[in-house]
Design a protein around this motif. Structure first.
Motif, PDB file in Angstrom:
ATOM      1  N   MET A 115       0.823  -1.188   0.000  1.00  0.00           N
ATOM      2  CA  MET A 115       0.000   0.000   0.000  1.00  0.00           C
ATOM      3  C   MET A 115       0.871   1.256   0.000  1.00  0.00           C
ATOM      4  O   MET A 115       0.536   2.226  -0.648  1.00  0.00           O
ATOM      5  N   SER A 116       1.979   1.213   0.729  1.00  0.00           N
ATOM      6  CA  SER A 116       2.812   2.409   0.800  1.00  0.00           C
ATOM      7  C   SER A 116       3.357   2.794  -0.573  1.00  0.00           C
ATOM      8  O   SER A 116       3.457   3.975  -0.882  1.00  0.00           O
ATOM      9  N   GLN A 117       3.672   1.800  -1.406  1.00  0.00           N
ATOM     10  CA  GLN A 117       4.184   2.106  -2.737  1.00  0.00           C
ATOM     11  C   GLN A 117       3.096   2.736  -3.604  1.00  0.00           C
ATOM     12  O   GLN A 117       3.354   3.673  -4.350  1.00  0.00           O
ATOM     13  N   VAL A 118       1.868   2.238  -3.498  1.00  0.00           N
ATOM     14  CA  VAL A 118       0.753   2.820  -4.250  1.00  0.00           C
ATOM     15  C   VAL A 118       0.542   4.274  -3.823  1.00  0.00           C
ATOM     16  O   VAL A 118       0.412   5.170  -4.659  1.00  0.00           O
ATOM     17  N   LEU A 119       0.529   4.520  -2.518  1.00  0.00           N
ATOM     18  CA  LEU A 119       0.350   5.892  -2.029  1.00  0.00           C
ATOM     19  C   LEU A 119       1.512   6.781  -2.442  1.00  0.00           C
ATOM     20  O   LEU A 119       1.321   7.924  -2.857  1.00  0.00           O
ATOM     21  N   TRP A 120       2.732   6.264  -2.327  1.00  0.00           N
ATOM     22  CA  TRP A 120       3.910   7.040  -2.713  1.00  0.00           C
ATOM     23  C   TRP A 120       3.812   7.465  -4.176  1.00  0.00           C
ATOM     24  O   TRP A 120       3.995   8.632  -4.516  1.00  0.00           O
ATOM     25  N   ASP A 121       3.515   6.501  -5.057  1.00  0.00           N
ATOM     26  CA  ASP A 121       3.428   6.804  -6.486  1.00  0.00           C
ATOM     27  C   ASP A 121       2.293   7.771  -6.782  1.00  0.00           C
ATOM     28  O   ASP A 121       2.420   8.644  -7.633  1.00  0.00           O
ATOM     29  N   MET A 122       1.180   7.634  -6.069  1.00  0.00           N
ATOM     30  CA  MET A 122       0.041   8.510  -6.301  1.00  0.00           C
ATOM     31  C   MET A 122       0.355   9.948  -5.889  1.00  0.00           C
ATOM     32  O   MET A 122       0.053  10.893  -6.610  1.00  0.00           O
ATOM     33  N   PHE A 123       0.973  10.124  -4.728  1.00  0.00           N
ATOM     34  CA  PHE A 123       1.215  11.471  -4.218  1.00  0.00           C
ATOM     35  C   PHE A 123       2.435  12.140  -4.837  1.00  0.00           C
ATOM     36  O   PHE A 123       2.481  13.349  -4.945  1.00  0.00           O
ATOM     37  N   THR A 124       3.445  11.365  -5.220  1.00  0.00           N
ATOM     38  CA  THR A 124       4.648  11.974  -5.786  1.00  0.00           C
ATOM     39  C   THR A 124       4.612  12.056  -7.297  1.00  0.00           C
ATOM     40  O   THR A 124       5.399  12.782  -7.892  1.00  0.00           O
ATOM     41  N   GLY A 125       3.733  11.274  -7.916  1.00  0.00           N
ATOM     42  CA  GLY A 125       3.684  11.276  -9.373  1.00  0.00           C
ATOM     43  C   GLY A 125       4.787  10.459  -9.991  1.00  0.00           C
ATOM     44  O   GLY A 125       5.104  10.614 -11.169  1.00  0.00           O
ATOM     45  N   SER A 126       5.418   9.553  -9.229  1.00  0.00           N
ATOM     46  CA  SER A 126       6.521   8.766  -9.765  1.00  0.00           C
ATOM     47  C   SER A 126       6.041   7.602 -10.628  1.00  0.00           C
ATOM     48  O   SER A 126       6.847   6.875 -11.175  1.00  0.00           O
ATOM     49  N   ALA A 127       4.731   7.427 -10.751  1.00  0.00           N
ATOM     50  CA  ALA A 127       4.145   6.454 -11.673  1.00  0.00           C
ATOM     51  C   ALA A 127       2.869   7.072 -12.237  1.00  0.00           C
ATOM     52  O   ALA A 127       2.271   7.941 -11.619  1.00  0.00           O
ATOM     53  N   SER A 128       2.473   6.579 -13.395  1.00  0.00           N
ATOM     54  CA  SER A 128       1.252   7.119 -13.994  1.00  0.00           C
ATOM     55  C   SER A 128       0.045   6.672 -13.187  1.00  0.00           C
ATOM     56  O   SER A 128       0.084   5.642 -12.499  1.00  0.00           O
ATOM     57  N   TYR A 129      -1.037   7.427 -13.284  1.00  0.00           N
ATOM     58  CA  TYR A 129      -2.265   7.047 -12.572  1.00  0.00           C
ATOM     59  C   TYR A 129      -2.771   5.689 -13.059  1.00  0.00           C
ATOM     60  O   TYR A 129      -3.334   4.918 -12.292  1.00  0.00           O
ATOM     61  N   LYS A 130      -2.566   5.393 -14.330  1.00  0.00           N
ATOM     62  CA  LYS A 130      -2.974   4.088 -14.855  1.00  0.00           C
ATOM     63  C   LYS A 130      -2.228   2.972 -14.136  1.00  0.00           C
ATOM     64  O   LYS A 130      -2.834   1.987 -13.711  1.00  0.00           O
ATOM     65  N   ASP A 131      -0.905   3.123 -13.985  1.00  0.00           N
ATOM     66  CA  ASP A 131      -0.115   2.107 -13.280  1.00  0.00           C
ATOM     67  C   ASP A 131      -0.543   1.990 -11.818  1.00  0.00           C
ATOM     68  O   ASP A 131      -0.628   0.888 -11.276  1.00  0.00           O
ATOM     69  N   VAL A 132      -0.805   3.127 -11.189  1.00  0.00           N
ATOM     70  CA  VAL A 132      -1.239   3.114  -9.790  1.00  0.00           C
ATOM     71  C   VAL A 132      -2.583   2.386  -9.672  1.00  0.00           C
ATOM     72  O   VAL A 132      -2.774   1.547  -8.796  1.00  0.00           O
ATOM     73  N   LEU A 133      -3.507   2.703 -10.579  1.00  0.00           N
ATOM     74  CA  LEU A 133      -4.823   2.056 -10.552  1.00  0.00           C
ATOM     75  C   LEU A 133      -4.701   0.557 -10.772  1.00  0.00           C
ATOM     76  O   LEU A 133      -5.306  -0.241 -10.045  1.00  0.00           O
ATOM     77  N   LEU A 134      -3.904   0.148 -11.761  1.00  0.00           N
ATOM     78  CA  LEU A 134      -3.741  -1.284 -12.028  1.00  0.00           C
ATOM     79  C   LEU A 134      -3.142  -2.013 -10.831  1.00  0.00           C
ATOM     80  O   LEU A 134      -3.539  -3.134 -10.513  1.00  0.00           O
ATOM     81  N   ARG A 135      -2.197  -1.367 -10.152  1.00  0.00           N
ATOM     82  CA  ARG A 135      -1.606  -1.973  -8.956  1.00  0.00           C
ATOM     83  C   ARG A 135      -2.619  -2.038  -7.814  1.00  0.00           C
ATOM     84  O   ARG A 135      -2.648  -2.994  -7.053  1.00  0.00           O
ATOM     85  N   ALA A 136      -3.462  -1.001  -7.695  1.00  0.00           N
ATOM     86  CA  ALA A 136      -4.427  -0.933  -6.598  1.00  0.00           C
ATOM     87  C   ALA A 136      -5.577  -1.922  -6.765  1.00  0.00           C
ATOM     88  O   ALA A 136      -6.189  -2.313  -5.777  1.00  0.00           O
ATOM     89  N   ILE A 137      -5.879  -2.338  -7.996  1.00  0.00           N
ATOM     90  CA  ILE A 137      -6.966  -3.301  -8.193  1.00  0.00           C
ATOM     91  C   ILE A 137      -6.438  -4.722  -8.408  1.00  0.00           C
ATOM     92  O   ILE A 137      -7.222  -5.631  -8.669  1.00  0.00           O
ATOM     93  N   HIS A 138      -5.138  -4.910  -8.280  1.00  0.00           N
ATOM     94  CA  HIS A 138      -4.560  -6.250  -8.408  1.00  0.00           C
ATOM     95  C   HIS A 138      -5.061  -7.119  -7.255  1.00  0.00           C
ATOM     96  O   HIS A 138      -5.128  -6.669  -6.109  1.00  0.00           O
ATOM     97  N   PRO A 139      -5.442  -8.376  -7.531  1.00  0.00           N
ATOM     98  CA  PRO A 139      -5.975  -9.245  -6.469  1.00  0.00           C
ATOM     99  C   PRO A 139      -5.052  -9.401  -5.260  1.00  0.00           C
ATOM    100  O   PRO A 139      -5.526  -9.447  -4.119  1.00  0.00           O
ATOM    101  N   ALA A 140      -3.742  -9.460  -5.479  1.00  0.00           N
ATOM    102  CA  ALA A 140      -2.816  -9.596  -4.350  1.00  0.00           C
ATOM    103  C   ALA A 140      -2.861  -8.361  -3.455  1.00  0.00           C
ATOM    104  O   ALA A 140      -2.832  -8.459  -2.225  1.00  0.00           O
TER     105      ALA A 140
END
Length: 100
Positions: free
Chosen positions: A1-26
């Motif tokens: 979760m921390s990586q998803v939040l980090w990428d979302m707030f810092t912009g170090s990943a695209s929103y698409k990548d963040v969304l795909l990671r956030a809806i991943h079953p794991a």
């Protein structure tokens, strides 16, 4: 979760990548497991607006130049900047790159 939040707030990943990671079953399974294991009534100290931050139990003062968190650290806190300035950088190939 921390990586998803980090990428979302810092912009170090695209929103698409963040969304795909956030809806991943794991990710969702880990989130559900941690949510179910958590205390539904956490002991959060009360704060009053007229009480200084140092004595309220919430918040912390940082010195100039002090590092608050580094990319890749396990996140256990949420940071809200109430006063002052913060410099957000990332290190790539040994060079510090300013983000914000």
């Amino acid at each position: 979760m921390s990586q998803v939040l980090w990428d979302m707030f810092t912009g170090s990943a695209s929103y698409k990548d963040v969304l795909l990671r956030a809806i991943h079953p794991a990710f969702l399974g880990g989130l559900a497991k941690n949510a179910l294991a958590g205390d539904p009534t956490p002991d959060i100290p009360s704060t009053r607006k007229d009480e200084p931050m140092e004595s309220s139990g919430l918040g912390r003062l940082y010195d100039d130049g002090e590092i608050i968190i580094r990319q890749g650290d396990i996140g256990e806190n949420m940071y809200v900047i109430q006063e002052g300035r913060v410099r957000i950088t990332m290190t790539r190939d040994g060079a510090e790159i300013p983000l914000r």
